[in-house]
Write an enzyme that holds these catalytic residues in place. Structure first.
Site, PDB file in Angstrom:
ATOM      1  N   ARG A  47       0.825   7.044  93.062  1.00 44.16           N
ATOM      2  CA  ARG A  47       1.542   6.610  91.852  1.00 44.16           C
ATOM      3  C   ARG A  47       0.562   6.109  90.792  1.00 44.16           C
ATOM      4  NH1 ARG A  47       3.246   1.718  91.819  1.00 44.16           N
ATOM      5  NH2 ARG A  47       4.204   1.685  93.874  1.00 44.16           N
ATOM      6  N   TYR A  99      13.572  13.728  67.720  1.00 46.04           N
ATOM      7  CA  TYR A  99      14.105  14.473  68.864  1.00 46.04           C
ATOM      8  C   TYR A  99      15.298  13.691  69.423  1.00 46.04           C
ATOM      9  CZ  TYR A  99      14.630  16.255  73.570  1.00 46.04           C
ATOM     10  OH  TYR A  99      15.156  16.770  74.723  1.00 46.04           O
ATOM     11  N   ASP A 170       4.636  12.574  67.886  1.00 46.27           N
ATOM     12  CA  ASP A 170       5.176  13.570  68.815  1.00 46.27           C
ATOM     13  C   ASP A 170       4.786  14.939  68.254  1.00 46.27           C
ATOM     14  OD1 ASP A 170       6.695  15.410  70.216  1.00 46.27           O
ATOM     15  OD2 ASP A 170       8.513  14.186  70.264  1.00 46.27           O
ATOM     16  N   LYS A 195       7.281  22.000  77.173  1.00 42.31           N
ATOM     17  CA  LYS A 195       7.389  23.042  76.147  1.00 42.31           C
ATOM     18  C   LYS A 195       6.148  23.938  76.147  1.00 42.31           C
ATOM     19  CE  LYS A 195      11.099  20.677  75.576  1.00 42.31           C
ATOM     20  NZ  LYS A 195      11.259  19.620  74.591  1.00 42.31           N
TER      21      LYS A 195
HETATM   22  C1  LIG Z   1      11.745  18.310  74.617  1.00 42.84           C
HETATM   23  C2  LIG Z   1      11.206  17.329  73.662  1.00 42.84           C
HETATM   24  C3  LIG Z   1      11.025  15.984  74.022  1.00 42.84           C
HETATM   25  C4  LIG Z   1      11.462  15.440  75.377  1.00 42.84           C
HETATM   26  O1  LIG Z   1      10.750  16.008  76.403  1.00 42.84           O
HETATM   27  P1  LIG Z   1      11.353  16.227  77.898  1.00 42.84           P
HETATM   28  O2  LIG Z   1      10.208  16.861  78.600  1.00 42.84           O
HETATM   29  O3  LIG Z   1      12.564  17.080  77.765  1.00 42.84           O
HETATM   30  O4  LIG Z   1      11.695  14.881  78.427  1.00 42.84           O
HETATM   31  C5  LIG Z   1      10.473  15.123  73.094  1.00 42.84           C
HETATM   32  N1  LIG Z   1      10.114  15.560  71.857  1.00 42.84           N
HETATM   33  C6  LIG Z   1      10.276  16.836  71.470  1.00 42.84           C
HETATM   34  C7  LIG Z   1       9.857  17.255  70.103  1.00 42.84           C
HETATM   35  C8  LIG Z   1      10.828  17.767  72.362  1.00 42.84           C
HETATM   36  O5  LIG Z   1      11.002  19.036  71.962  1.00 42.84           O
END
Ligand SMILES: *Cc1c(COP(=O)(O)O)cnc(C)c1O
Length: 370
Positions: A47, A99, A170, A195
């Site tokens: 962890r 998001y 982000d 992604k």
């Molecule tokens: C998908 C996404 C998230 C969240 O990520 P997860 O892996 O689904 O928890 C945060 N910011 C953006 C821009 C995203 O496309």
């Protein structure tokens, strides 16, 4: 070394004891102690850290030009670690089109401990006017979802420095290939590695990379280690493997998306196309300066309204009707119905994650469906 080389060689896997050319998956949850009580292998308990996660984190730091990285079990837990590291009572400024899953997280899980304003970050004067004595952080997301709005990271970093606020970006839609927020003045870069980093729609993950290892970063690491929102060794293995082809995948996503955006922009059934690579995009110039290319995401407004938009996503054959983005396969979705009843997304908006199929096939499919 250049990014393409770093993505493949940052790990130097072949230098380990058995000479593995790719890094093996280390499933052990606990690690041997030496006589003096130390940990000769560099790991104590999985962890806290493990070889596959450390490998992923070092590649992420190299690609985002950061000092250190933390890999998480999802993008949302990466965001949550940042929010949990803030002092209770802190105020944060977030984008109005943040998001939706993270916006919801703030509203549902942090309503008692943090205060926040969701504002248009393209309006920098508005940002300055929302700063209060307890403001601790600006959270930016660029390009944003689903209207592909851009935030000027350099300008925003200037405002944050002046007021001693943390700037977290982000950068999921851009990936480390198209933009590096730390080089533009951000303190922390965040990704949903579900992604583009993963790229094959088969692993959930998130990451944070810091410009420097300061007290705030140490707090984030503590949140991760005692909170336990860590990815499995197999998830980390998959991500390290995917990242090796990231630069080439991004190049393909960008080339396909630009051609698809141009096709859709010229199509009589389409009211508008949101893609930073099109000259009529309100921040096309900023995109050219801030990003190396324009990305693989675009949104369209279908002329005949919501029903026509829904018909389109149900009629295409090659595009898969599903949410998410960044995989090799093209995805299409009616966005408002994914985001729920309180969304401000236009009812006739369709969001497309442009994959790596041949562009002629993608255009033919959309053309037929339209
Ligand atoms: C998908 C996404 C998230 C969240 O990520 P997860 O892996 O689904 O928890 C945060 N910011 C953006 C821009 C995203 O496309």
């Amino acid at each position: 070394m250049k990014t393409e080389t770093q993505a493949i060689h940052a790990l130097n896997a072949a230098k380990n004891a058995t000479g593995d050319v790719t890094m093996p998956i280390s499933l052990s949850t606990t690690f041997l102690r030496a006589e003096d009580g130390g940990y000769p292998g560099g790991h104590m308990y999985s962890r806290v850290s493990n070889p596959n996660r450390s490998a992923l984190e070092s590649v992420l730091s190299a690609l985002e030009f950061g000092d250190d990285s933390c890999a998480f079990s999802s993008g949302n837990t990466a965001g949550m670690a940042v929010f949990q590291a803030l002092d209770p009572g802190s105020h944060i400024i977030c984008p109005d089109d943040m998001y939706w899953g993270l916006k919801k997280q703030l509203q549902v899980l942090f309503a008692q401990t943090l205060t926040f304003d969701f504002i248009d970050l393209t309006d920098l004067e508005a940002v300055a006017s929302y700063i209060k004595s307890n403001t601790a952080m600006v959270w930016a997301e660029t390009p944003s979802n689903p209207l592909l709005k851009l935030t000027d990271i350099t300008a925003l970093a200037g405002i944050c420095k002046k007021h001693q606020l943390k700037l977290v970006v982000d950068s999921t839609f851009a990936s480390p290939i198209l933009q590096n927020p730390i080089l533009l003045g951000a303190d922390i870069t965040m990704h949903s590695s579900t992604k583009y980093l993963g790229g094959h729609s088969d692993v959930l993950g998130g990451s944070l990379t810091t410009a420097k290892k300061d007290a705030f970063w140490e707090k984030i690491k503590t949140v991760q280690q005692v909170g336990g929102a860590v990815p499995s060794p197999f998830d980390c293995f998959l991500l390290v493997r995917s990242i090796k082809t990231l630069a080439y995948r991004m190049n393909g996503h960008c080339n396909n998306a630009l051609k698809l955006a141009q096709f859709l922009h010229a199509h009589p059934k389409i009211e508008d196309v949101f893609y930073p690579g099109l000259p009529h995009h309100p921040q096309h110039e900023l995109a050219k300066n801030q990003m190396k290319d324009f990305g693989g995401m675009l949104s369209i407004l279908v002329k005949d309204g919501e029903e026509a938009a829904k018909r389109l996503v149900n009629t295409v054959k090659l595009f898969t009707q599903a949410t998410s983005l960044g995989g090799v396969e093209s995805l299409i979705e009616h966005r408002a119905s994914v985001e729920g009843p309180d969304t401000k997304t236009p009812r006739n908006l369709v969001r497309i994650s442009v994959g790596l199929e041949h562009i002629d096939d993608l255009i033919a499919d959309l053309n037929a469906a339209l």
